[in-house]
Design a protein around this motif. Structure first.
Motif, short mmCIF file in Angstrom:
data_model
loop_
_atom_site.label_atom_id
_atom_site.label_comp_id
_atom_site.label_asym_id
_atom_site.label_seq_id
_atom_site.Cartn_x
_atom_site.Cartn_y
_atom_site.Cartn_z
N ILE A 1 -13.98 4.62 31.11
CA ILE A 1 -12.79 4.46 30.26
C ILE A 1 -11.54 4.36 31.12
O ILE A 1 -10.71 3.46 30.94
N ALA A 2 -11.41 5.29 32.07
CA ALA A 2 -10.20 5.31 32.91
C ALA A 2 -10.08 4.07 33.78
O ALA A 2 -8.97 3.57 34.02
N GLU A 3 -11.21 3.56 34.25
CA GLU A 3 -11.19 2.37 35.10
C GLU A 3 -10.79 1.11 34.34
O GLU A 3 -10.28 0.16 34.94
N HIS A 4 -10.98 1.10 33.03
CA HIS A 4 -10.76 -0.13 32.26
C HIS A 4 -9.53 -0.10 31.38
O HIS A 4 -9.19 -1.11 30.77
N ILE A 5 -8.84 1.03 31.28
CA ILE A 5 -7.54 1.06 30.59
C ILE A 5 -6.45 0.92 31.64
O ILE A 5 -6.36 1.75 32.56
N PRO A 6 -5.63 -0.10 31.57
CA PRO A 6 -4.61 -0.31 32.60
C PRO A 6 -3.71 0.91 32.80
O PRO A 6 -3.13 1.42 31.86
N GLY A 7 -3.64 1.38 34.04
CA GLY A 7 -2.74 2.47 34.39
C GLY A 7 -3.16 3.85 33.91
O GLY A 7 -2.37 4.80 34.00
N ALA A 8 -4.39 4.00 33.42
CA ALA A 8 -4.82 5.30 32.90
C ALA A 8 -4.89 6.34 34.02
O ALA A 8 -5.26 6.04 35.15
N ARG A 9 -4.54 7.57 33.66
CA ARG A 9 -4.67 8.70 34.59
C ARG A 9 -5.99 9.40 34.29
O ARG A 9 -6.28 9.73 33.13
N TYR A 10 -6.80 9.65 35.32
CA TYR A 10 -8.10 10.28 35.13
C TYR A 10 -8.12 11.64 35.81
O TYR A 10 -7.76 11.76 36.98
N VAL A 11 -8.54 12.65 35.07
CA VAL A 11 -8.68 14.00 35.61
C VAL A 11 -10.09 14.49 35.31
O VAL A 11 -10.48 14.58 34.14
N GLU A 12 -10.84 14.78 36.36
CA GLU A 12 -12.20 15.28 36.21
C GLU A 12 -12.16 16.80 36.38
O GLU A 12 -11.80 17.30 37.45
N LEU A 13 -12.54 17.50 35.34
CA LEU A 13 -12.46 18.96 35.31
C LEU A 13 -13.80 19.57 35.69
O LEU A 13 -14.85 18.97 35.51
N GLU A 14 -13.74 20.79 36.18
CA GLU A 14 -14.97 21.52 36.50
C GLU A 14 -15.66 21.99 35.21
O GLU A 14 -15.01 22.18 34.18
N GLY A 15 -16.97 22.18 35.30
CA GLY A 15 -17.70 22.75 34.17
C GLY A 15 -18.69 21.79 33.57
O GLY A 15 -18.73 20.60 33.89
N GLY A 16 -19.54 22.34 32.68
CA GLY A 16 -20.58 21.54 32.04
C GLY A 16 -20.52 21.54 30.53
O GLY A 16 -21.41 20.99 29.87
N ASP A 17 -19.49 22.17 29.95
CA ASP A 17 -19.36 22.19 28.49
C ASP A 17 -18.83 20.84 27.99
O ASP A 17 -17.89 20.29 28.54
N HIS A 18 -19.46 20.38 26.91
CA HIS A 18 -19.00 19.11 26.34
C HIS A 18 -17.73 19.30 25.53
O HIS A 18 -16.73 18.61 25.74
N PHE A 19 -17.74 20.23 24.60
CA PHE A 19 -16.53 20.47 23.81
C PHE A 19 -15.54 21.30 24.62
O PHE A 19 -15.93 22.21 25.35
N PRO A 20 -14.26 21.02 24.48
CA PRO A 20 -13.26 21.71 25.31
C PRO A 20 -13.17 23.20 25.05
O PRO A 20 -12.74 23.95 25.92
N LEU A 21 -13.61 23.69 23.87
CA LEU A 21 -13.49 25.11 23.57
C LEU A 21 -14.42 25.96 24.44
O LEU A 21 -14.24 27.17 24.53
#
Length: 447
Positions: free
Chosen positions: A240-260
């Motif tokens: 997604i980040a590679e194909h949206i012009p100018g997108a900022r990508y942040v890869e977070l630590e962890g293995g949980d799918h939902f943010p909660l």
């Protein structure tokens, strides 16, 4: 801060539940994953804390999507498409008086937000996507997607365990040993949807493909994904980040799918940092470039018919034809760009309505003894004073030229965006379109 009241916005015949909290300088609408329940969500302290934090720097708008939670439920035969849900989101934003908003799509809510941002840039301040995908299922050029057979296995195991909290092992594995959380999650599932509805909605969410939409998104975009997401491969987020012009990508630590699950504060902090840069700064795309569905219509055999009738009678017949076409355009919210001989060039903000309008035009003008052909494609167009331009217009014109009498011919892009509708498609194979790179897979729409 008290728990906000639930309100309802009318979207067609459906009621969409929403809450509003906070009074920050920027609107932020949170579009949840495939299920949700506005009131039960507040019973979970982690979620309640997150909502209040987001509302500390925004006016936060929370929704239950059609078919889940406190919004109207739907039958298995009328599951909402992405286009339906864009209409619902419009209804909520209008109800709360939001002219521009930040879209925050979590998991299955991501494709909806991406499509909305491309289609309505004038109403989108920015886009945030967390743990999501542009296409969920595997394809020859997208081999990290879910294997269709494995996905069906997931669906088969989901239904008998719905409501017992077992899904925590996948969506939030770091909390799988927290009995209180698992009990809450089971209740959240039961209140959000029935087992059958949950399976149907998840299948619907996994069948779409918005990859072609990504290059047409020009609003400021933040893409968040956990590096070891146990459910959605991190390569989805990177794509997604590679194909949206100018997108900022942040890869977070962890293995949980939902943010909660995991470090929820880290997710909220990234969003706060991103939005703090937008507050007070007039940003946004030029709205002369938008995602739209382009429709070309053309009367079949017009030259022969004109010769047979004579100029005067033919002009009168075409004038009546034009009236019929414009009546259907008004019904389906099509925007007439111009007439081209005995045909029309029209744009729509939804491909489903465009197909239905083409069908209605076809049936209407048949009463005049006329047959039309139609061609449709969805892509980025450039809005001009009295015209439109762009490769999407050229593609739609080429598709229309290949349509047979009475046929509504569409590109695979259009087909992918109406997944879940009651529109069926007949494969018309791959074609080389004059002046357009590559081969294009075309389909005849059947209503």
């Amino acid at each position: 801060m008290e728990i906000p009241s639930v309100h309802y916005a009318r979207s067609g015949e459906f009621h969409i539940a929403y809450q509003v909290l906070g009074a920050g300088p920027i609107d932020l609408v949170l579009v949840p994953g495939w299920i949700s329940h506005l009131e039960v969500a507040w019973e979970q302290p982690r979620l309640a804390h997150s909502f209040r934090r987001l509302a500390s720097f925004s006016r936060l708008i929370l929704i239950d999507k059609r078919g889940t939670g406190l919004s109207d439920r739907v039958s298995s035969k009328s599951l909402p498409t992405l286009e339906d849900r864009m209409e619902d989101l419009h209804a909520v934003l209008d109800a709360v008086g939001s002219s521009r908003t930040v879209l925050y799509g979590i998991s299955e809510g991501g494709p909806l937000c991406m499509l909305f941002a491309a289609t309505y840039p004038e109403r989108t301040t920015a886009l945030v996507v967390y743990g999501s995908w542009a296409r969920a299922l595997k394809a020859p050029d997208y081999d990290w997607g879910f294997d269709p057979i494995e996905f069906e296995s997931i669906l088969a195991s989901l239904e008998p365990h719905w409501g017992d909290g077992a899904a925590v092992n996948v969506v939030a594995p770091s909390l799988a040993h927290d009995e209180q959380f698992c009990a809450w999650w089971g209740r959240y599932e039961r209140m959000a949807a029935s087992p059958g509805a949950a399976v149907g909605l998840l299948r619907m969410g996994f069948e779409g493909d918005v990859r072609h939409v990504l290059p047409t998104i020009f609003v400021p975009t933040l893409v968040l994904h956990r590096a070891h997401d146990a459910f959605v491969d991190v390569r989805h987020g990177r794509y997604i980040a590679e194909h949206i012009p100018g997108a900022r990508y942040v890869e977070l630590e962890g293995g949980d799918h939902f943010p909660l699950g995991g470090d929820l504060n880290a997710v909220d902090q990234q969003i706060e940092n991103f939005l703090s840069e937008l507050i007070g700064v007039r940003r946004g795309p030029s709205t002369d470039r938008v995602l739209a569905t382009v429709l070309f219509t053309d009367v079949v055999g017009s030259t022969e018919r004109a010769v047979a009738l004579g100029d005067e009678k033919w002009k009168k017949l075409i004038a009546i034809h034009d009236d019929h076409v414009r009546m259907e355009l008004a019904r389906y919210r099509g925007k007439e760009i111009k007439t081209i001989g005995d045909g029309f060039l029209v744009t729509f903000d939804g491909p489903g309505r465009a197909i239905c309008c083409a069908d209605a035009i076809r049936n209407s003008v048949r009463s005049l003894g006329l047959e039309i052909r139609s061609g449709l494609h969805t892509g980025e167009i450039e809005m001009m004073a009295n015209d439109i331009a762009g490769i999407a217009v050229n593609i739609a014109a080429r598709v229309s030229a290949l349509a047979g009498p009475g046929e509504i011919l569409v590109s695979s892009t259009v087909k992918d965006l109406v997944v879940g509708s009651r529109i069926e498609f007949i494969d018309r194979g791959s074609h080389v379109l004059k002046g357009v790179p590559g081969e294009w897979h075309l389909f005849a729409a059947v209503l």
